[in-house]
Design a protein around this motif. Sequence first.
Motif, short mmCIF file in Angstrom:
data_model
loop_
_atom_site.label_atom_id
_atom_site.label_comp_id
_atom_site.label_asym_id
_atom_site.label_seq_id
_atom_site.Cartn_x
_atom_site.Cartn_y
_atom_site.Cartn_z
N ALA A 61 6.51 6.32 7.34
CA ALA A 61 5.47 7.02 6.58
C ALA A 61 4.84 6.09 5.54
N PHE A 62 5.65 5.26 4.90
CA PHE A 62 5.11 4.27 3.96
C PHE A 62 4.20 3.28 4.69
N GLU A 63 4.58 2.92 5.91
CA GLU A 63 3.74 2.00 6.69
C GLU A 63 2.39 2.62 6.99
N GLY A 64 2.37 3.94 7.23
CA GLY A 64 1.10 4.60 7.51
C GLY A 64 0.17 4.60 6.32
N VAL A 65 0.73 4.68 5.10
CA VAL A 65 -0.11 4.64 3.91
C VAL A 65 -0.60 3.22 3.64
N ARG A 66 0.35 2.29 3.60
CA ARG A 66 0.02 0.87 3.42
C ARG A 66 1.13 0.05 4.07
N SER A 67 0.75 -0.84 4.97
CA SER A 67 1.75 -1.56 5.76
C SER A 67 2.66 -2.44 4.90
N SER A 68 2.21 -2.90 3.77
CA SER A 68 3.01 -3.79 2.94
C SER A 68 4.06 -3.05 2.11
#
Length: 398
Positions: A61-68
């Motif tokens: 889910a964090f990757e979907g918001v911002r990959s870094s």
Amino acid sequence: MSLPPAWESSWAAHLPHLRGIQSALGFLRAFPTHTPRIGQLDAELLDEELAQVLQEPLAKAFEGVRSSWRGVFNLELGLLIRLILYKFSIWDNAASYGASLQGLKLADTRAPGSPIRRKKLLLHALLTLGIPYLHARIRGYALSRAWPDAPSTDRRRRAWAWLTSAENAHAVLGLAGFVAFLWDGRYRTLTDRLLGLRLVPSRRVDRVVSYEFMNRQIVWHALTEFLLFLVPLVDVAALRRRLRQYLFSLRKSPYLPSPVRTLLERDSTSTSSEGEQKGPYATLPSNECAICARRAALPNLPYPLANQLAASSIIVGASVPTYPVQTPYVASCGHVYCYVCLTEQMVAAADEGEEGWSCLRCNKVVKSAARLKADDSEVVDADEEDLGDPDAVTPEAD
């Protein structure tokens, strides 16, 4: 039945001594049963697996918001999940979820029979969750700043050497503690040994292992492997044709339900009323070999697979080059093919255990073939005469 007087006097004389031994060993009553080592290790593995299972979807889910964000906050996310699990398991019930599944709970060996104090639980959380997080964060920071590559006189290099020494010392102590745990089965980790906490049974656990699920998995795995090996060897077209013939043979059976019998009779009537069946190469000129055309459209394919694909509607009507018939032989259905092509297909069909080979022009079963004769009227094609094709098939004399 009364005991002899000598036995009764001996029991009375030794009873005070036995009571003294029982009172001297009273501190061992807090752990009356043995805790299996495998259960304690399984509890630790289950806790780690549960944390990873919960962390993976949140990281995605964090990757979907911002990959870094996944790489930056991965340690913090893991710490947060483990803190939440610690609050609702060890802090509230003195047992982690893995320990609860194994029928175990934490107990204080230095205060038998009393609940674990909150200060000791806070110290336990700091040593099991806080210190590993700080170590991972400091190590990552040092590697990102190239502390190991700094000069030997630099304080960063000395800090890295101290960190490495601490890691080695912890590894040696951890190995010694694990060996001691395998010896006595009391303290699972260094933290538990330092704080005097150990896992004890919270309920009676049946250690009998059932292999029913494992046997079921092995059977299904073997069946799946067998199907994966068998399915590519099955000629679906031939199987469908034989099933159709078998159903047609049952249409006169008195035991067959009337709706099914009516459907089979209707299908048989419609098939016979259509006259000549159409194959995938029915529109190919008669002076061309349909087998050569199929091989050009489907190169390097085995006989069953090529036969199935040729029967599909994908290649019907495709534009193919001219493939003149070489050494013409007429099949039992009346269509002309090359001698080599027709012989190869009939031999392959015989090897597959089929009654014959399906003609590519009419879908009839070819059971025999003969050399094309000069007086055979079926080889005269009006299109050949009109086009005057120089490669047209000419009947040969005997």
